[in-house]
Design a protein around this motif. Sequence first.
Motif, PDB file in Angstrom:
ATOM      1  N   VAL A 442       0.859  -1.179   0.000  1.00  0.00           N
ATOM      2  CA  VAL A 442       0.000   0.000   0.000  1.00  0.00           C
ATOM      3  C   VAL A 442       0.898   1.232   0.000  1.00  0.00           C
ATOM      4  N   CYS A 443       0.397   2.317  -0.562  1.00  0.00           N
ATOM      5  CA  CYS A 443       1.147   3.573  -0.537  1.00  0.00           C
ATOM      6  C   CYS A 443       1.222   4.091   0.898  1.00  0.00           C
ATOM      7  N   ALA A 444       2.404   4.564   1.261  1.00  0.00           N
ATOM      8  CA  ALA A 444       2.561   5.154   2.584  1.00  0.00           C
ATOM      9  C   ALA A 444       1.622   6.331   2.768  1.00  0.00           C
ATOM     10  N   SER A 445       1.321   7.051   1.692  1.00  0.00           N
ATOM     11  CA  SER A 445       0.436   8.213   1.778  1.00  0.00           C
ATOM     12  C   SER A 445      -1.004   7.808   2.062  1.00  0.00           C
ATOM     13  N   VAL A 446      -1.371   6.565   1.698  1.00  0.00           N
ATOM     14  CA  VAL A 446      -2.726   6.072   2.003  1.00  0.00           C
ATOM     15  C   VAL A 446      -2.835   5.798   3.501  1.00  0.00           C
ATOM     16  N   LEU A 447      -1.821   5.138   4.057  1.00  0.00           N
ATOM     17  CA  LEU A 447      -1.859   4.850   5.492  1.00  0.00           C
ATOM     18  C   LEU A 447      -1.839   6.123   6.329  1.00  0.00           C
ATOM     19  N   SER A 448      -1.112   7.141   5.843  1.00  0.00           N
ATOM     20  CA  SER A 448      -1.026   8.386   6.616  1.00  0.00           C
ATOM     21  C   SER A 448      -2.227   9.284   6.407  1.00  0.00           C
ATOM     22  N   GLY A 449      -3.099   8.908   5.461  1.00  0.00           N
ATOM     23  CA  GLY A 449      -4.259   9.736   5.168  1.00  0.00           C
ATOM     24  C   GLY A 449      -3.966  10.916   4.261  1.00  0.00           C
ATOM     25  N   GLN A 450      -2.725  10.992   3.723  1.00  0.00           N
ATOM     26  CA  GLN A 450      -2.353  12.109   2.861  1.00  0.00           C
ATOM     27  C   GLN A 450      -3.054  12.036   1.504  1.00  0.00           C
ATOM     28  N   ASN A 451      -3.172  10.811   0.955  1.00  0.00           N
ATOM     29  CA  ASN A 451      -3.736  10.663  -0.387  1.00  0.00           C
ATOM     30  C   ASN A 451      -4.387   9.292  -0.485  1.00  0.00           C
ATOM     31  N   SER A 452      -5.695   9.262  -0.466  1.00  0.00           N
ATOM     32  CA  SER A 452      -6.409   7.989  -0.475  1.00  0.00           C
ATOM     33  C   SER A 452      -6.483   7.365  -1.861  1.00  0.00           C
ATOM     34  N   ASN A 453      -6.115   8.140  -2.919  1.00  0.00           N
ATOM     35  CA  ASN A 453      -6.230   7.635  -4.295  1.00  0.00           C
ATOM     36  C   ASN A 453      -4.972   6.938  -4.782  1.00  0.00           C
ATOM     37  N   CYS A 454      -3.911   7.006  -4.020  1.00  0.00           N
ATOM     38  CA  CYS A 454      -2.622   6.473  -4.474  1.00  0.00           C
ATOM     39  C   CYS A 454      -2.689   4.969  -4.701  1.00  0.00           C
ATOM     40  N   VAL A 455      -2.064   4.531  -5.800  1.00  0.00           N
ATOM     41  CA  VAL A 455      -1.982   3.112  -6.136  1.00  0.00           C
ATOM     42  C   VAL A 455      -0.510   2.710  -6.098  1.00  0.00           C
ATOM     43  N   PRO A 456      -0.112   1.714  -5.306  1.00  0.00           N
ATOM     44  CA  PRO A 456       1.304   1.346  -5.213  1.00  0.00           C
ATOM     45  C   PRO A 456       1.815   0.788  -6.541  1.00  0.00           C
ATOM     46  N   ILE A 457       3.066   1.088  -6.839  1.00  0.00           N
ATOM     47  CA  ILE A 457       3.637   0.659  -8.109  1.00  0.00           C
ATOM     48  C   ILE A 457       4.889  -0.170  -7.862  1.00  0.00           C
ATOM     49  N   SER A 464       6.421  -5.202 -14.623  1.00  0.00           N
ATOM     50  CA  SER A 464       5.947  -5.378 -13.249  1.00  0.00           C
ATOM     51  C   SER A 464       4.846  -4.405 -12.829  1.00  0.00           C
ATOM     52  N   PRO A 465       4.837  -3.154 -13.281  1.00  0.00           N
ATOM     53  CA  PRO A 465       3.788  -2.236 -12.826  1.00  0.00           C
ATOM     54  C   PRO A 465       2.394  -2.713 -13.257  1.00  0.00           C
ATOM     55  N   SER A 466       1.443  -2.616 -12.361  1.00  0.00           N
ATOM     56  CA  SER A 466       0.059  -2.984 -12.694  1.00  0.00           C
ATOM     57  C   SER A 466      -0.554  -1.880 -13.541  1.00  0.00           C
ATOM     58  N   GLN A 467      -1.613  -2.213 -14.266  1.00  0.00           N
ATOM     59  CA  GLN A 467      -2.276  -1.209 -15.091  1.00  0.00           C
ATOM     60  C   GLN A 467      -2.885  -0.115 -14.232  1.00  0.00           C
ATOM     61  N   ALA A 468      -3.389  -0.494 -13.059  1.00  0.00           N
ATOM     62  CA  ALA A 468      -3.973   0.511 -12.173  1.00  0.00           C
ATOM     63  C   ALA A 468      -2.904   1.506 -11.726  1.00  0.00           C
ATOM     64  N   ALA A 469      -1.700   0.998 -11.433  1.00  0.00           N
ATOM     65  CA  ALA A 469      -0.618   1.886 -11.025  1.00  0.00           C
ATOM     66  C   ALA A 469      -0.167   2.772 -12.181  1.00  0.00           C
ATOM     67  N   ILE A 470      -0.102   2.196 -13.380  1.00  0.00           N
ATOM     68  CA  ILE A 470       0.274   2.985 -14.561  1.00  0.00           C
ATOM     69  C   ILE A 470      -0.730   4.110 -14.776  1.00  0.00           C
ATOM     70  N   ASP A 471      -2.006   3.786 -14.641  1.00  0.00           N
ATOM     71  CA  ASP A 471      -3.046   4.804 -14.820  1.00  0.00           C
ATOM     72  C   ASP A 471      -2.902   5.923 -13.799  1.00  0.00           C
ATOM     73  N   TYR A 472      -2.441   5.574 -12.595  1.00  0.00           N
ATOM     74  CA  TYR A 472      -2.311   6.578 -11.535  1.00  0.00           C
ATOM     75  C   TYR A 472      -1.125   7.514 -11.782  1.00  0.00           C
ATOM     76  N   VAL A 473      -0.014   6.979 -12.300  1.00  0.00           N
ATOM     77  CA  VAL A 473       1.195   7.800 -12.432  1.00  0.00           C
ATOM     78  C   VAL A 473       1.321   8.454 -13.802  1.00  0.00           C
ATOM     79  N   THR A 474       0.386   8.208 -14.717  1.00  0.00           N
ATOM     80  CA  THR A 474       0.419   8.850 -16.026  1.00  0.00           C
ATOM     81  C   THR A 474      -0.880   9.587 -16.271  1.00  0.00           C
ATOM     82  N   GLY A 475      -0.845  10.481 -17.225  1.00  0.00           N
ATOM     83  CA  GLY A 475      -2.036  11.240 -17.590  1.00  0.00           C
ATOM     84  C   GLY A 475      -1.858  11.845 -18.961  1.00  0.00           C
ATOM     85  N   THR A 476      -2.802  12.658 -19.353  1.00  0.00           N
ATOM     86  CA  THR A 476      -2.788  13.325 -20.652  1.00  0.00           C
ATOM     87  C   THR A 476      -2.726  14.829 -20.441  1.00  0.00           C
ATOM     88  N   SER A 477      -1.665  15.422 -20.889  1.00  0.00           N
ATOM     89  CA  SER A 477      -1.577  16.886 -20.830  1.00  0.00           C
ATOM     90  C   SER A 477      -2.288  17.473 -22.049  1.00  0.00           C
TER      91      SER A 477
END
Length: 895
Positions: A442-457, A464-477
């Motif tokens: 789990v993301c450390a930020s999820v446990l600390s309550g900083q960011n509940s949307n974080c997906v561990p990568i 190795s990265p999951s698709q959910a993690a890839i979706d979280y760390v990438t976007g469209t500018s």
Amino acid sequence: MAQESASQAEVPEFEEIVVSSSRIKKSGFEAPTPVTVLGSEDMQSRGVTNVADIVNELPGFSGTVTPTATVLNSRGSATNVLDLRGLGGNRNLVLVNGRRHVPTDEFGVVDINIVPTLAVSRIEVVTGGASAAWGSDAISGVVDIVYDNQLEGLKVEAQYGISDEGDNENYRASMAFGADVADGRGHVLIAADYNDNSGIPDSRARAWSAEHWGIIANPDDTGPNDGIPASMFAPDVKLFLASPNGVTLPDGSALGNLEFLPDGTAVQRELGDVIGGVFMTGGSGTYHGDATALSIPLERKNILAAFNYELTDGIDFYFEGSAGQSASEGALIDSFIFGQTIRSGNPYLPTGVQDSMDASGVDTLSLYRTNAEFGAITSVSKTQNFRLVTGFEGAFSNDWTWDVYYQYGRVDFSNQQTNNLIPANLQLAADVVTDPATGAPVCASVLSGQNSNCVPINLFGSGSPSQAAIDYVTGTSISDTRLRQDVVAATINGDVFEGWAGPVSTAFGVEYRKESLKREVDDLSEQAQFLITNAQPLEGSYDVKEAFGEVLMPLLNTDAGQSLSFNGALRYTDYSTSGTVLTWKAGLTFDPFEQLRLRGTISRDIRAPSIGEVFLKTLLLFENIENPFTGNVDFTKILNTGNTDLQEERALTKTLGLVYSPNWLEGARLSVDWYDIGISDAIQSISSRAIVEGCHGGDNEFCDLISFEPDNTIASVTNKLLNLGTYEVRGVDFEVQYGLPLANGADLNFKLLGSYVYEKNIAPDGATEENYAGDVGAANVFGLPKWKMRGNISYQTEKYGFFTNVRYVGAGKYNVLWGPEQLSDEDNNIGAEVYVDVSGRYKLRDELELYAGINNLFDNNPPVAPLDFISPQVTNPAHYDIVGRSFYMGVRAQF
């Protein structure tokens, strides 16, 4: 007998035309400024699908912004911009039917993709300053694209092309229809173009590119003056700094030089044979350029409608409307991670690595990785253009003519960068711990309550990265830009009085133009949160009021064929941003005898600052700056911004030439023109480091851009555009043509165009000047070959024809600033390239013709001239053919 019959026939009445170097309408008048004309037959002979393709073959142009030269341009991919003298697409003015076209970006350039090809009658290229005649931006010259407003009937073309390698497939379908209406009082022109080119989306599609040539630091170099080059060309060049699996860099420790495999283990990384800087040959690394397209796929759609109507005997109404769209999608590079912190306790760490960290008491390691499984960062662009012109023209009873019109232009440009990495999200996603409640990562930020949307990568091992993690760390500018241009202009033209050597003619007028731009971007781009691009919001406008006049004064006209004429122009311009400026031109043409014409001009030309240069919003970055005042290295705010105080660039342009048409060789013509373009106050930005050094050297203008803390620590540097650069280009253009009618009724024609640039002195900072003439590598953006030529031979009969075209790019240096201590002569000397193209046509019947051609007949590979970049290229596509041998065939019909 045929000649006798023609001489007895009625002499045709010449139509008065406006040549692009002059505003004066005068039959038989040749302005002193050199003009090269490309006709529709030139485009047909080459089978070009885009006006830019044929213009970029002219020796004076550099293909610096084309679908093959913009593969690493995140926002301008697949655009086609004309660049005369290599001075930039914003320093030559593009006209359509003699009227300024609306720009397609914030820096004032025009994307030629939006011009319908089949409707074009001719292209006039003024190879000299013309700001007094046409206004700002005409420093290196003018390109006027003229539509065929006299077309009668229907023309249809369909064409298919493909490369010898089976890619770069392209389709084109075009039509143009023209007809007189209303009993000949009016004329209508309708045209449409569709062109789809699949490009070359994979850089490994060519054997020379798959060899992965690059330039790397020479490991044998021991320092300056050792006789050993600091850099060298080598094949199989990889990125040493990272691999698709993820690595640590060698540091002599147990955690150094590791590579993480997909099965969850770590091994000693295999290093290459030669390691130089961030690259190496062989070993386990990344061919980072493999994700980059060689030629960006491009789809174009254009329509045009033009109409003119004689309202009365002295007044005509005219209208012109066009719309165009170009769309492209090209892969740039895979995203990269250079030094991501991985903390001890990360459950994805291989067990052996975690044990080593525990044993050595190390809390973190730095991971270096390229992210092929994320998908390449891809530039998706669409440009839509709308242009309307409506006006009236006519003649007074004294043969003076007048013209008044309104022009509206609009360009909508959208750009997206898909799969763009968001480093802040990656930082959170890579900080992984074990959830004490579930035992899952789990993301450390999820446990600390900083960011509940974080997906561990999981970054250890390719895939190795999951698709959910890839979706979280990438976007469209995303950026969406709208540009608008409104023009109102009026011109009067006629003879003022009869001088001692002939009528004195003039043209004068006024013009009002307003240009505005608004760009909106996504929130993450505005906050500079993406790995690359981060387009910023931009909004600005300016208006310009102009009054101009031009005169043609014959000074000598004898029965012996001698003549001398003066051509002068003056333009007063008032910009709402940069203020007022006066541009002018003076030229002479002298015919000492009938066969020879001498010509020369001198002109003051300008380029006004563009909206992007004036109104660019401040972008905050950070940089480590060496502080010469304290000797420390300061972590400094860098404020990149536009400059509302910018003034116009000024150029002094001189040309001198001759035109020789010998009567002893009918059909022959030779022209030679020398030119000298000197630009001062060129708009440039320089590095933050140079600003600091300039201030330390005593330049108060640079000190004004720096904010200091009380202890002389550098708090911030404002890196804004300034009027400080100087450019000077000197060279010679020549043209030879000869037409020979044969006894069998065929025509044999020869034509040679050439350009020799012997000086291109550039000083971006206004002080340190370098001559970039002969620089053909990609490292120096100001470089261009000294020699370029284009020659062709055509054999034409009424039934069939053959055409051979030869393109020559002269030898040069990879980097003219380097000597043997930087690069060996063998690598630095780039040989000349010759490309041969052939085509033919066959008329099945009067209205139907087949044609076909081969470009780069001998399949020449481009020379090795690598780009030293995080995604290296093997060659410089601005000068060399990267497609290779290609074929096209088509059918033309005219009814």
